[in-house]
Design a protein around this motif. Structure first.
Motif, mmCIF file in Angstrom:
data_model
loop_
_atom_site.group_PDB
_atom_site.id
_atom_site.type_symbol
_atom_site.label_atom_id
_atom_site.label_comp_id
_atom_site.label_asym_id
_atom_site.label_seq_id
_atom_site.Cartn_x
_atom_site.Cartn_y
_atom_site.Cartn_z
ATOM 1 N N ASN A 168 0.837 -1.210 0.000
ATOM 2 C CA ASN A 168 0.000 0.000 0.000
ATOM 3 C C ASN A 168 0.866 1.253 0.000
ATOM 4 N N LYS A 169 1.885 1.230 0.838
ATOM 5 C CA LYS A 169 2.781 2.379 0.954
ATOM 6 C C LYS A 169 3.517 2.625 -0.367
ATOM 7 N N MET A 170 3.992 1.540 -0.990
ATOM 8 C CA MET A 170 4.768 1.670 -2.221
ATOM 9 C C MET A 170 3.934 2.221 -3.370
ATOM 10 N N PHE A 171 2.657 1.738 -3.492
ATOM 11 C CA PHE A 171 1.840 2.123 -4.637
ATOM 12 C C PHE A 171 1.045 3.413 -4.423
ATOM 13 N N ARG A 172 0.977 3.891 -3.169
ATOM 14 C CA ARG A 172 0.209 5.097 -2.876
ATOM 15 C C ARG A 172 0.701 6.296 -3.692
ATOM 16 N N ALA A 173 2.019 6.388 -3.852
ATOM 17 C CA ALA A 173 2.602 7.536 -4.552
ATOM 18 C C ALA A 173 2.197 7.582 -6.022
ATOM 19 N N PHE A 174 1.952 6.424 -6.631
ATOM 20 C CA PHE A 174 1.613 6.398 -8.054
ATOM 21 C C PHE A 174 0.212 6.958 -8.299
ATOM 22 N N LEU A 175 -0.682 6.767 -7.342
ATOM 23 C CA LEU A 175 -2.013 7.373 -7.448
ATOM 24 C C LEU A 175 -1.905 8.882 -7.278
ATOM 25 N N LYS A 176 -1.121 9.300 -6.317
ATOM 26 C CA LYS A 176 -0.931 10.727 -6.059
ATOM 27 C C LYS A 176 -0.327 11.432 -7.268
ATOM 28 N N HIS A 233 8.386 -1.656 -18.451
ATOM 29 C CA HIS A 233 8.971 -2.381 -19.577
ATOM 30 C C HIS A 233 10.092 -3.270 -19.034
ATOM 31 N N HIS A 234 10.006 -4.573 -19.318
ATOM 32 C CA HIS A 234 11.022 -5.532 -18.864
ATOM 33 C C HIS A 234 11.451 -6.355 -20.071
ATOM 34 N N TYR A 235 12.578 -7.032 -19.951
ATOM 35 C CA TYR A 235 13.075 -7.832 -21.080
ATOM 36 C C TYR A 235 12.034 -8.799 -21.603
ATOM 37 N N TYR A 236 11.226 -9.393 -20.707
ATOM 38 C CA TYR A 236 10.267 -10.415 -21.116
ATOM 39 C C TYR A 236 8.850 -9.862 -21.265
ATOM 40 N N GLY A 237 8.739 -8.541 -21.387
ATOM 41 C CA GLY A 237 7.428 -7.926 -21.553
ATOM 42 C C GLY A 237 7.063 -7.085 -20.339
ATOM 43 N N PRO A 238 5.844 -6.532 -20.291
ATOM 44 C CA PRO A 238 5.422 -5.697 -19.155
ATOM 45 C C PRO A 238 5.324 -6.522 -17.866
ATOM 46 N N PRO A 240 4.592 -5.902 -13.322
ATOM 47 C CA PRO A 240 4.269 -4.925 -12.280
ATOM 48 C C PRO A 240 5.527 -4.235 -11.765
ATOM 49 N N TYR A 241 5.405 -2.986 -11.400
ATOM 50 C CA TYR A 241 6.517 -2.260 -10.791
ATOM 51 C C TYR A 241 7.019 -3.044 -9.579
ATOM 52 N N ASN A 242 8.351 -3.198 -9.498
ATOM 53 C CA ASN A 242 8.980 -3.942 -8.397
ATOM 54 C C ASN A 242 8.349 -5.331 -8.265
ATOM 55 N N HIS A 243 8.295 -6.035 -9.381
ATOM 56 C CA HIS A 243 7.536 -7.283 -9.455
ATOM 57 C C HIS A 243 8.045 -8.368 -8.503
ATOM 58 N N GLU A 244 9.350 -8.417 -8.252
ATOM 59 C CA GLU A 244 9.864 -9.442 -7.340
ATOM 60 C C GLU A 244 9.373 -9.197 -5.914
ATOM 61 N N PHE A 245 9.301 -7.925 -5.522
ATOM 62 C CA PHE A 245 8.800 -7.598 -4.185
ATOM 63 C C PHE A 245 7.304 -7.932 -4.084
ATOM 64 N N VAL A 246 6.558 -7.619 -5.149
ATOM 65 C CA VAL A 246 5.124 -7.956 -5.177
ATOM 66 C C VAL A 246 4.949 -9.469 -5.010
ATOM 67 N N HIS A 247 5.759 -10.238 -5.746
ATOM 68 C CA HIS A 247 5.669 -11.702 -5.655
ATOM 69 C C HIS A 247 6.008 -12.183 -4.243
ATOM 70 N N SER A 248 7.038 -11.597 -3.647
ATOM 71 C CA SER A 248 7.429 -11.983 -2.282
ATOM 72 C C SER A 248 6.302 -11.708 -1.288
ATOM 73 N N CYS A 249 5.616 -10.575 -1.458
ATOM 74 C CA CYS A 249 4.515 -10.234 -0.556
ATOM 75 C C CYS A 249 3.354 -11.212 -0.704
ATOM 76 N N GLU A 321 11.215 1.459 -17.829
ATOM 77 C CA GLU A 321 10.362 2.656 -17.906
ATOM 78 C C GLU A 321 8.903 2.265 -17.663
ATOM 79 N N ILE A 322 8.184 3.100 -16.911
ATOM 80 C CA ILE A 322 6.765 2.837 -16.649
ATOM 81 C C ILE A 322 5.967 2.996 -17.943
ATOM 82 N N ILE A 323 5.076 2.041 -18.191
ATOM 83 C CA ILE A 323 4.218 2.086 -19.381
ATOM 84 C C ILE A 323 2.940 2.843 -19.013
ATOM 85 N N SER A 324 2.740 3.985 -19.624
ATOM 86 C CA SER A 324 1.591 4.823 -19.294
ATOM 87 C C SER A 324 0.280 4.131 -19.644
ATOM 88 N N TYR A 325 -0.732 4.353 -18.795
ATOM 89 C CA TYR A 325 -2.051 3.791 -19.072
ATOM 90 C C TYR A 325 -2.724 4.454 -20.278
#
Length: 334
Positions: A168-176, A233-238, A240-249, A321-325
């Motif tokens: 929640n803390k990590m993604f809050r800034a992206f909404l702001k 943007h990642h080597y294997y396609g789009p 989630p931001y910080n995807h390894e941390f998301v997976h760990s959570c 780089e973040i892929i814009s919606y």
């Protein structure tokens, strides 16, 4: 896919269906939704060893959830924290083969499970084990364990880690900052992951793409995301931001488990820890998840990666780089 049907006495095309089944696990009758192959001609159920193993593992996962048992990935995390299976087995008085079986999916007996919990949660217990077994450990192992115990005791005095709050803390800034239009929702992330994992056999790479397509297709149709994560943007396609941390959570929250993929290329298969709670989604969101799941059903991780590389949002961004919606209007799915 064709398989031999003993009723038709020849190879026939098959269909994959889902059905409720009951598995006996250590005296308990465990209900799961199984994937089953049937003959497209006579509708006879056909045996498939890979599906049978996956269905049994689902039953094991349900049993672990029911009895609040550690998952194989959590046991692997405990072992990796101490560096080697030999060291952990020596501390606990086990054979390394026993530890390997638990890491590969076998369910520990109660005594062994209690030891693993203490090893994970009680630095004082580890300290006692160290004093009892120090003559069996090398000097390097003694130094490492002593350091870990001291760090763990200090950390527990001042910190507690909540994976949901950290996300929640990590993604809050992206909404702001206006990068996402929807506040991040962990319950929707968790249940979207469970939804996809119950409907397909997933590697992490494929799951990351399914989440991307769900959020972007929802934005394309309804102007807002389902989960509310940014994707990069990642080597294997789009992904989630910080995807390894998301997976760990997700692992720490016992939403999913992982099991090693056999074969020359390795990898980890995502397995759901419980059934998805579909009530957290609106009818529109559930329609999006179903569309994405059905469209990519049967795609391998490589195939869905290749498909995602054709997206305009991927082609016009660089690595990390973040892929814009705003690119959702160009999404290849409708």
């Amino acid at each position: 896919m064709k398989k031999y049907c003993h009723v038709c006495d020849c190879e026939q095309e098959t269909n994959l269906i889902q059905k409720g089944e009951s598995f006996p696990v250590r005296g308990d009758s465990i209900e799961v939704v199984s994937d089953v192959l049937i003959c497209s001609v006579c509708q006879e159920e056909l045996f498939d060893p890979e599906l049978d193993d996956a269905n049994l593992e689902r039953a094991f996962s349900e049993y672990r959830k029911k009895h609040n048992l550690l998952s194989p990935s959590e046991i692997r995390e405990i072992r990796s924290r101490y560096g080697s299976g030999r060291l952990v087995a020596t501390l606990l008085g086990w054979s390394q083969a026993t530890l390997v079986r638990y890491e590969n999916g076998a369910i520990p007996n109660k005594a062994h499970h209690d030891q693993l919990l203490q090893l994970r949660d009680d630095p004082g217990y580890v300290k006692r084990l160290l004093s009892q077994n120090e003559d069996k450990l090398s000097e390097r192992e003694l130094i490492k364990l002593t350091t870990l115990i001291e760090q763990d005791l200090s950390h527990r005095e001042t910190h507690s880690f909540d994976p949901v709050e950290e996300l929640n803390k990590m993604f809050r800034a992206f909404l702001k900052d206006g990068i996402v239009d929807t506040e991040f929702d962990f319950e929707k992330l968790a249940n979207a992951v469970l939804f996809f994992a119950y409907h397909d056999r997933l590697l992490k790479t494929k799951l990351q793409k399914l989440l991307f397509y769900a959020d972007f297709l929802s934005t394309k149709r309804y102007g807002k995301q389902i989960v509310g994560m940014p994707y990069v943007h990642h080597y294997y396609g789009p992904v989630p931001y910080n995807h390894e941390f998301v997976h760990s959570c997700l692992l720490m929250s016992n939403i999913v488990d992982t099991e090693p993929l056999e074969g020359p290329y390795g990898g980890e298969i995502i397995t759901p820890s419980n059934l998805p709670n579909l009530s957290v989604f609106t009818p529109e969101e559930l329609e999006i998840l179903t569309t994405v799941s059905e469209f990519f059903k049967g795609f391998s991780a490589t195939q869905i990666s290749d498909f995602s590389h054709k997206e305009k949002g991927y082609l016009e961004t660089s690595h990390k780089e973040i892929i814009s919606y705003s690119y959702s209007e160009n999404l290849l799915l409708n």
